[in-house]
Design an enzyme around this catalytic site. Structure first.
Site, mmCIF file in Angstrom:
data_model
loop_
_atom_site.group_PDB
_atom_site.id
_atom_site.type_symbol
_atom_site.label_atom_id
_atom_site.label_comp_id
_atom_site.label_asym_id
_atom_site.label_seq_id
_atom_site.Cartn_x
_atom_site.Cartn_y
_atom_site.Cartn_z
ATOM 1 N N THR A 121 -2.859 -22.025 5.341
ATOM 2 C CA THR A 121 -1.742 -21.861 6.274
ATOM 3 C C THR A 121 -1.379 -20.381 6.342
ATOM 4 O O THR A 121 -0.327 -19.978 5.847
ATOM 5 C CB THR A 121 -0.520 -22.670 5.795
ATOM 6 O OG1 THR A 121 -0.234 -22.253 4.431
ATOM 7 C CG2 THR A 121 -0.774 -24.162 5.805
ATOM 8 N N HIS A 131 0.826 -1.220 0.000
ATOM 9 C CA HIS A 131 0.000 0.000 0.000
ATOM 10 C C HIS A 131 0.852 1.258 0.000
ATOM 11 O O HIS A 131 0.431 2.292 -0.535
ATOM 12 C CB HIS A 131 -0.976 -0.019 1.180
ATOM 13 C CG HIS A 131 -2.148 -0.920 0.933
ATOM 14 N ND1 HIS A 131 -3.414 -0.648 1.372
ATOM 15 C CD2 HIS A 131 -2.237 -2.096 0.267
ATOM 16 C CE1 HIS A 131 -4.240 -1.627 0.997
ATOM 17 N NE2 HIS A 131 -3.543 -2.515 0.333
ATOM 18 N N ASP A 132 2.056 1.200 0.584
ATOM 19 C CA ASP A 132 2.949 2.357 0.485
ATOM 20 C C ASP A 132 3.398 2.534 -0.968
ATOM 21 O O ASP A 132 3.282 3.610 -1.540
ATOM 22 C CB ASP A 132 4.157 2.185 1.413
ATOM 23 C CG ASP A 132 5.102 3.382 1.333
ATOM 24 O OD1 ASP A 132 4.601 4.501 1.073
ATOM 25 O OD2 ASP A 132 6.327 3.216 1.515
ATOM 26 N N ASP A 182 7.616 5.456 -0.594
ATOM 27 C CA ASP A 182 8.138 6.697 -0.032
ATOM 28 C C ASP A 182 7.587 7.001 1.353
ATOM 29 O O ASP A 182 7.653 8.144 1.814
ATOM 30 C CB ASP A 182 7.803 7.863 -0.976
ATOM 31 C CG ASP A 182 6.292 7.999 -1.164
ATOM 32 O OD1 ASP A 182 5.532 7.191 -0.577
ATOM 33 O OD2 ASP A 182 5.863 8.920 -1.878
ATOM 34 N N ASP A 240 4.177 -19.910 2.172
ATOM 35 C CA ASP A 240 4.364 -21.131 1.384
ATOM 36 C C ASP A 240 3.532 -20.997 0.108
ATOM 37 O O ASP A 240 3.072 -19.899 -0.217
ATOM 38 C CB ASP A 240 3.934 -22.358 2.212
ATOM 39 C CG ASP A 240 2.504 -22.215 2.725
ATOM 40 O OD1 ASP A 240 1.714 -21.460 2.119
ATOM 41 O OD2 ASP A 240 2.172 -22.852 3.743
ATOM 42 N N SER A 294 4.731 7.515 2.242
ATOM 43 C CA SER A 294 3.627 8.486 2.230
ATOM 44 C C SER A 294 2.438 7.961 3.038
ATOM 45 O O SER A 294 1.633 8.738 3.553
ATOM 46 C CB SER A 294 3.201 8.818 0.797
ATOM 47 O OG SER A 294 2.971 7.624 0.056
ATOM 48 N N HIS A 335 -0.552 -13.123 -0.661
ATOM 49 C CA HIS A 335 -1.800 -13.539 -0.003
ATOM 50 C C HIS A 335 -1.688 -14.943 0.603
ATOM 51 O O HIS A 335 -2.688 -15.515 1.008
ATOM 52 C CB HIS A 335 -2.982 -13.441 -0.979
ATOM 53 C CG HIS A 335 -3.416 -12.027 -1.212
ATOM 54 N ND1 HIS A 335 -4.377 -11.667 -2.137
ATOM 55 C CD2 HIS A 335 -3.026 -10.859 -0.635
ATOM 56 C CE1 HIS A 335 -4.542 -10.347 -2.112
ATOM 57 N NE2 HIS A 335 -3.731 -9.842 -1.220
ATOM 58 N N THR A 336 -0.492 -15.475 0.679
ATOM 59 C CA THR A 336 -0.255 -16.671 1.476
ATOM 60 C C THR A 336 -0.263 -16.331 2.962
ATOM 61 O O THR A 336 -0.362 -17.210 3.809
ATOM 62 C CB THR A 336 1.098 -17.334 1.112
ATOM 63 O OG1 THR A 336 1.277 -18.504 1.904
ATOM 64 C CG2 THR A 336 2.279 -16.415 1.379
ATOM 65 N N ASP A 389 -5.368 -18.106 3.213
ATOM 66 C CA ASP A 389 -5.213 -19.474 2.705
ATOM 67 C C ASP A 389 -5.179 -20.436 3.882
ATOM 68 O O ASP A 389 -5.317 -20.012 5.037
ATOM 69 C CB ASP A 389 -3.982 -19.615 1.783
ATOM 70 C CG ASP A 389 -2.662 -19.695 2.542
ATOM 71 O OD1 ASP A 389 -2.655 -19.516 3.778
ATOM 72 O OD2 ASP A 389 -1.622 -19.934 1.909
HETATM 73 C C1 HEM Z 1 -3.331 -5.859 -6.795
HETATM 74 C C2 HEM Z 1 -4.061 -6.667 -6.252
HETATM 75 C C3 HEM Z 1 -4.400 -6.807 -4.794
HETATM 76 C C4 HEM Z 1 -5.636 -6.695 -4.259
HETATM 77 C C5 HEM Z 1 -6.921 -6.362 -5.001
HETATM 78 C C6 HEM Z 1 -5.525 -6.969 -2.849
HETATM 79 C C7 HEM Z 1 -6.578 -6.928 -1.949
HETATM 80 C C8 HEM Z 1 -6.502 -7.244 -0.619
HETATM 81 C C9 HEM Z 1 -7.597 -7.179 0.308
HETATM 82 C C10 HEM Z 1 -9.005 -6.727 -0.022
HETATM 83 C C11 HEM Z 1 -7.141 -7.587 1.524
HETATM 84 C C12 HEM Z 1 -7.934 -7.697 2.827
HETATM 85 C C13 HEM Z 1 -7.792 -6.490 3.715
HETATM 86 C C14 HEM Z 1 -8.680 -6.608 4.927
HETATM 87 O O1 HEM Z 1 -9.866 -6.881 4.748
HETATM 88 O O2 HEM Z 1 -8.186 -6.401 6.065
HETATM 89 C C15 HEM Z 1 -5.754 -7.930 1.346
HETATM 90 C C16 HEM Z 1 -4.948 -8.417 2.345
HETATM 91 C C17 HEM Z 1 -3.600 -8.625 2.193
HETATM 92 N N1 HEM Z 1 -2.833 -8.288 1.087
HETATM 93 FE FE1 HEM Z 1 -3.534 -7.832 -0.737
HETATM 94 N N2 HEM Z 1 -4.223 -7.232 -2.552
HETATM 95 C C18 HEM Z 1 -3.489 -7.134 -3.709
HETATM 96 C C19 HEM Z 1 -2.116 -7.269 -3.813
HETATM 97 C C20 HEM Z 1 -1.276 -7.480 -2.766
HETATM 98 C C21 HEM Z 1 0.160 -7.411 -2.829
HETATM 99 C C22 HEM Z 1 0.962 -7.075 -4.076
HETATM 100 C C23 HEM Z 1 0.621 -7.678 -1.587
HETATM 101 C C24 HEM Z 1 2.037 -7.697 -1.074
HETATM 102 C C25 HEM Z 1 3.108 -7.739 -1.779
HETATM 103 C C26 HEM Z 1 -0.525 -7.955 -0.754
HETATM 104 C C27 HEM Z 1 -0.456 -8.375 0.551
HETATM 105 C C28 HEM Z 1 -1.550 -8.610 1.360
HETATM 106 C C29 HEM Z 1 -1.451 -9.207 2.694
HETATM 107 C C30 HEM Z 1 -0.202 -9.748 3.344
HETATM 108 C C31 HEM Z 1 -2.748 -9.199 3.216
HETATM 109 C C32 HEM Z 1 -3.174 -9.671 4.622
HETATM 110 C C33 HEM Z 1 -3.102 -8.448 5.527
HETATM 111 C C34 HEM Z 1 -3.403 -8.714 6.985
HETATM 112 O O3 HEM Z 1 -3.619 -9.863 7.378
HETATM 113 O O4 HEM Z 1 -3.402 -7.727 7.739
HETATM 114 N N3 HEM Z 1 -1.652 -7.804 -1.493
HETATM 115 N N4 HEM Z 1 -5.375 -7.698 0.043
#
Ligand code: HEM
Ligand SMILES: *[C@@H]1O[C@H](CO)[C@@H](O)[C@H](O)[C@H]1NC(C)=O
Ligand SMILES: *[C@@H]1O[C@H](CO)[C@@H](O)[C@H](O)[C@H]1NC(C)=O
Length: 333
Positions: A256, A77-78, A85, A261, A87, A204-205, A254
């Site tokens: 796990t 998100h940054d 940066d 993984d 931000s 999203h693992t 997922d």
């Molecule tokens: C571009 C497509 C992406 C979309 C649409 C997307 C969307 C989301 C959404 C909706 C959540 C749930 C947030 C919540 O309800 O608390 C999430 C969680 C998460 N996203 Fe993504 N994401 C994307 C790409 C990424 C990328 C590129 C990363 C990291 C490199 C990432 C890492 C994560 C992680 C680790 C979580 C879990 C966060 C937590 O447990 O606090 N995502 N994402």
């Protein structure tokens, strides 16, 4: 003698310089976005920066095993808004509520207080040296390794922004129901190739999502959503109403969700992707073969994730005299 000298009459040095100018002009020798970052950036100015970040993240993980997910998403998100940066950390009074973290797209962002604490420590160790943007990148990198993922080397030297905009976050951070076309646009614009774009979603693992981000696919009929019916029924038990009554429930990404993984890809292939975009990647003809490859081969996933991570975390960075090293991560100097 003709005035236009043929190439072979020029001195070797002149020919070398000519090729150098062409190569530089075409950006061959210098990767356009990580031009001024360096792997040994803090070698003299703050040699222990990485272990300081690792120890702080480790301390938090011992009390909250879901913390690595938070640091990894924080980096995305940054970087997604104005580049990597820091931000996303600005929230001080003079900005009057117009900062990224106030955007509803940043709902669920966690652990920013840890970044502030690490900054405080580093200001004691090496005052005015380490940017908040580098701390975010290092915390994410360390989080991947601590969860069982690859140990990725990343270049450092990002500077912090002096601006932050809520509107920019509204527009730039993708919602969970984007199409594969939009997904590829997001990552290709940062220099990731197709395989790397599928690999970075393997983030999203870790972690999970709130009901508001999945209820649309549970209660509205969605054409060609490949979601497994049993999985859908299970999610409906966790998120029973279309308009969630609270924001307390978190559904794991997922099987796990504390381990880095390749179960994310296995789940996605079985119709158990949590977000619409996760599932879409399993049926799009461009991305599906790569999802299958990563589900079968964890080491290939780790390898491609590593190069994708370096590109994501180096995208659009401020370096040298562009930007500053903030003294406090939530306010400009
Ligand atoms: C571009 C497509 C992406 C979309 C649409 C997307 C969307 C989301 C959404 C909706 C959540 C749930 C947030 C919540 O309800 O608390 C999430 C969680 C998460 N996203 Fe993504 N994401 C994307 C790409 C990424 C990328 C590129 C990363 C990291 C490199 C990432 C890492 C994560 C992680 C680790 C979580 C879990 C966060 C937590 O447990 O606090 N995502 N994402
Ligand atoms: C995603 O969901 C929003 C709100 O529910 C909707 O307005 C938008 O059209 C959807 N986008 C796609 C690509 O399905
Ligand atoms: C849940 O969070 C969203 C996003 O911040 C917010 O719009 C909504 O009002 C919250 N719902 C509840 C029940 O608190």
């Amino acid at each position: 003698m003709s005035k236009t000298q043929p190439l072979y009459h020029r001195s070797p040095f002149a020919i070398f310089m000519m090729f150098l100018r062409i190569a530089l002009g075409m950006g061959i020798l210098v990767g356009a976005c990580e031009a001024q970052l360096a792997y040994d950036y803090y070698k003299f100015s703050c040699p222990n920066v990485e272990s300081t970040v690792r120890n702080a993240v480790l301390g938090v993980v011992l009390t909250d095993p879901t913390a690595p997910a938070a640091f990894l998403r924080l980096l995305f998100h940054d970087c997604q808004v104005q580049g990597c940066d820091a931000s996303i950390l600005l929230d001080s009074k003079p900005l009057n509520g117009n900062f990224e973290i106030a955007s509803r797209m940043n709902f669920g962002i966690r652990k920013m207080e840890t970044i502030h604490r690490i900054k405080y420590k580093l200001e004691a160790e090496c005052p005015g040296r380490v940017s908040c943007a580098d701390i975010i990148a290092l915390a994410a990198k360390v989080s991947v390794a601590l969860s069982g993922g690859p140990n990725i080397q990343i270049p450092l030297g990002r500077k912090d922004s002096t601006t932050s905009s809520r509107h920019a976050a509204d527009v730039k951070i993708p919602p969970p129901n984007i199409t594969v076309d939009t997904l590829l646009d997001v990552f290709v614009s940062k220099g990731l190739n197709l395989e790397e774009s599928v690999a970075i979603m393997g983030a999203h693992t870790l972690g999970g999502g709130h009901c508001i981000n999945i209820v649309d696919r549970l209660f509205d009929w969605q054409p060609d959503d490949p979601m497994n019916p049993t999985f859908k029924a299970m999610l409906r038990l966790l998120c029973p109403t279309q308009k969630p009554l609270t924001n307390l429930t978190i559904v794991p990404n997922d099987k796990t969700s504390l381990a880095f993984d390749n179960y994310y890809y296995k789940d996605v292939l079985m119709g158990k992707g949590l977000f619409t975009i996760d599932s879409r990647m399993s049926i799009d003809r461009r991305t599906a073969p790569i999802v299958t490859e990563f589900a079968a081969n964890k080491y290939r996933f780790f390898q491609v994730f590593s190069s994708a991570f370096v590109k994501l975390s180096s995208s659009n960075v401020l370096t040298n005299d562009k930007g500053e090293v903030r003294r406090k991560c939530n306010q400009v100097n």
